[in-house]
Motif scaffolding. Structure first.
Motif, PDB file in Angstrom:
ATOM      1  N   ALA A   4      43.595  33.555  26.863  1.00 56.53           N
ATOM      2  CA  ALA A   4      42.794  33.941  27.271  1.00 56.53           C
ATOM      3  C   ALA A   4      41.504  34.073  26.885  1.00 56.53           C
ATOM      4  N   GLY A   5      41.401  33.179  25.628  1.00 65.08           N
ATOM      5  CA  GLY A   5      40.497  33.273  24.529  1.00 65.08           C
ATOM      6  C   GLY A   5      39.819  34.491  23.695  1.00 65.08           C
ATOM      7  N   GLY A   6      41.273  35.020  23.935  1.00 63.29           N
ATOM      8  CA  GLY A   6      40.632  36.071  22.576  1.00 63.29           C
ATOM      9  C   GLY A   6      39.850  37.187  23.461  1.00 63.29           C
ATOM     10  N   ARG A   7      39.375  37.709  24.516  1.00 65.65           N
ATOM     11  CA  ARG A   7      38.370  37.871  25.545  1.00 65.65           C
ATOM     12  C   ARG A   7      39.161  39.698  25.371  1.00 65.65           C
ATOM     13  N   ILE A   8      38.922  40.456  24.949  1.00 67.52           N
ATOM     14  CA  ILE A   8      39.580  41.812  25.960  1.00 67.52           C
ATOM     15  C   ILE A   8      38.922  42.206  27.029  1.00 67.52           C
ATOM     16  N   GLN A   9      39.594  42.530  28.155  1.00 68.44           N
ATOM     17  CA  GLN A   9      39.900  43.154  29.328  1.00 68.44           C
ATOM     18  C   GLN A   9      39.158  44.798  29.239  1.00 68.44           C
ATOM     19  N   ALA A 113      34.257  51.708  45.214  1.00 67.71           N
ATOM     20  CA  ALA A 113      34.179  50.706  45.711  1.00 67.71           C
ATOM     21  C   ALA A 113      35.616  50.135  45.961  1.00 67.71           C
ATOM     22  N   VAL A 114      35.383  49.535  46.733  1.00 70.90           N
ATOM     23  CA  VAL A 114      37.125  49.808  48.109  1.00 70.90           C
ATOM     24  C   VAL A 114      37.921  49.240  47.194  1.00 70.90           C
ATOM     25  N   ASN A 115      38.041  48.457  45.534  1.00 68.66           N
ATOM     26  CA  ASN A 115      38.127  47.715  45.424  1.00 68.66           C
ATOM     27  C   ASN A 115      39.494  48.521  43.866  1.00 68.66           C
ATOM     28  N   THR A 116      38.825  49.215  43.758  1.00 65.58           N
ATOM     29  CA  THR A 116      38.744  50.460  42.938  1.00 65.58           C
ATOM     30  C   THR A 116      40.403  51.301  43.402  1.00 65.58           C
ATOM     31  N   VAL A 117      41.396  51.099  41.879  1.00 64.52           N
ATOM     32  CA  VAL A 117      42.687  50.741  41.622  1.00 64.52           C
ATOM     33  C   VAL A 117      42.978  52.496  42.009  1.00 64.52           C
ATOM     34  N   ILE A 118      43.392  53.151  43.186  1.00 65.46           N
ATOM     35  CA  ILE A 118      43.668  54.237  42.960  1.00 65.46           C
ATOM     36  C   ILE A 118      45.458  55.648  42.918  1.00 65.46           C
ATOM     37  N   MET A 167      51.838  49.404  35.877  1.00 66.18           N
ATOM     38  CA  MET A 167      51.841  48.779  37.682  1.00 66.18           C
ATOM     39  C   MET A 167      49.598  48.956  37.716  1.00 66.18           C
ATOM     40  N   ILE A 168      48.913  50.004  36.957  1.00 64.74           N
ATOM     41  CA  ILE A 168      47.528  49.808  37.162  1.00 64.74           C
ATOM     42  C   ILE A 168      47.269  49.205  36.455  1.00 64.74           C
ATOM     43  N   ALA A 169      47.273  48.384  35.520  1.00 63.86           N
ATOM     44  CA  ALA A 169      47.166  47.069  34.677  1.00 63.86           C
ATOM     45  C   ALA A 169      47.186  45.588  35.216  1.00 63.86           C
ATOM     46  N   HIS A 170      48.735  45.570  36.222  1.00 65.87           N
ATOM     47  CA  HIS A 170      48.448  44.394  36.586  1.00 65.87           C
ATOM     48  C   HIS A 170      48.092  44.831  37.807  1.00 65.87           C
ATOM     49  N   LYS A 171      47.141  45.224  38.959  1.00 63.15           N
ATOM     50  CA  LYS A 171      46.477  45.080  39.878  1.00 63.15           C
ATOM     51  C   LYS A 171      45.114  45.166  38.898  1.00 63.15           C
ATOM     52  N   ILE A 172      44.414  45.514  38.067  1.00 60.65           N
ATOM     53  CA  ILE A 172      43.313  45.049  37.362  1.00 60.65           C
ATOM     54  C   ILE A 172      43.472  43.554  37.096  1.00 60.65           C
ATOM     55  N   VAL A 173      44.105  43.506  36.123  1.00 58.06           N
ATOM     56  CA  VAL A 173      44.475  41.810  35.853  1.00 58.06           C
ATOM     57  C   VAL A 173      44.331  40.900  36.800  1.00 58.06           C
ATOM     58  N   GLY A 174      44.833  40.587  37.259  1.00 56.07           N
ATOM     59  CA  GLY A 174      45.642  40.101  38.614  1.00 56.07           C
ATOM     60  C   GLY A 174      44.003  40.154  39.962  1.00 56.07           C
ATOM     61  N   LYS A 175      42.991  40.804  39.605  1.00 52.59           N
ATOM     62  CA  LYS A 175      42.234  40.732  40.379  1.00 52.59           C
ATOM     63  C   LYS A 175      40.808  39.666  39.460  1.00 52.59           C
ATOM     64  N   HIS A 176      41.697  39.569  38.189  1.00 51.68           N
ATOM     65  CA  HIS A 176      40.138  38.812  38.047  1.00 51.68           C
ATOM     66  C   HIS A 176      40.839  37.361  37.724  1.00 51.68           C
TER      67      HIS A 176
END
Ligand code: GDP
Length: 176
Positions: A4-9, A113-118, A167-176
């Motif tokens: 991932a190029g060392g970049r921290i999301q 925003a609609v893509n906010t993970v709730i 689960m939250i992390a997967h949703k967030i990372v999956g979006k990018h």
């Protein structure tokens, strides 16, 4: 695409819900792997960070706790503005806290925003065999209708806490 190029999301995560439902305890359980027995929790957990590895990507959660300010509802938009994820916590042994969680979810749906993970998190599952007030099914149906992640969890026993954040992390990372 390889490393991932060392970049921290980075992801801002807010905890919402009535005072006493266990927001700080959940954050501390996730970050420190412990249940804080002395409930100075809220004071100690106003802001926490935790970096995890998900799908080969480092994700740093900035966790915002309401630090006892949940009484001042007018401050809430400052907390959840710009958040990628919101965990709305209720106590499954207290129906009032579930009703409050429902109104938090409605507010978040309108204001973020609609893509906010709730996430709808029914905490204190360790007490449920004797004290349950909110049927699992009621919460599950509401979560399904509203497009939320739903989990019953316990900051005390650790049940489902890491899984919920993953689960939250997967949703967030999956979006990018
Ligand atoms: P907050 O006000 O929502 O941040 O709630 P706290 O994290 O301060 O917790 C409120 C009280 O509930 C404290 O006495 C905690 O020890 C207790 N508590 C929090 N989570 C749990 C849980 O999963 N099970 C039980 N039995 N008690 C909990």
């Amino acid at each position: 695409p390889g490393a991932a190029g060392g970049r921290i999301q980075q992801a801002k995560l807010v905890l919402l819900g009535d005072q006493g439902v266990g927001k700080s305890s959940l954050a501390l359980r996730f970050v420190r792997g412990q249940f804080p027995e002395h409930s100075e929790a809220t004071v100690g957990a106003a802001f926490l960070t935790q970096t995890i590895l998900v799908q080969g990507q480092s994700l740093k959660f900035d966790i915002w706790d309401t630090a006892g300010q949940e009484r001042y509802h007018s401050l809430a938009p400052m907390y959840y503005r710009g958040a990628q994820a919101a965990v709305v916590v209720y106590d499954i042994n207290n129906a009032n806290t579930f009703n409050r969680a429902i109104s938090w979810v409605r507010e978040l749906r309108q204001q973020t925003a609609v893509n906010t993970v709730i996430v709808l998190a029914g905490n204190k599952a360790d007490l449920a065999s004797e004290h349950r007030a909110v049927p699992t099914e009621d919460a599950r149906v509401f979560a399904e209708e509203t497009g939320l992640i739903f989990a019953e969890c316990s900051a005390k026993s650790g049940l489902a806490v890491n899984e919920m954040f993953m689960m939250i992390a997967h949703k967030i990372v999956g979006k990018h």
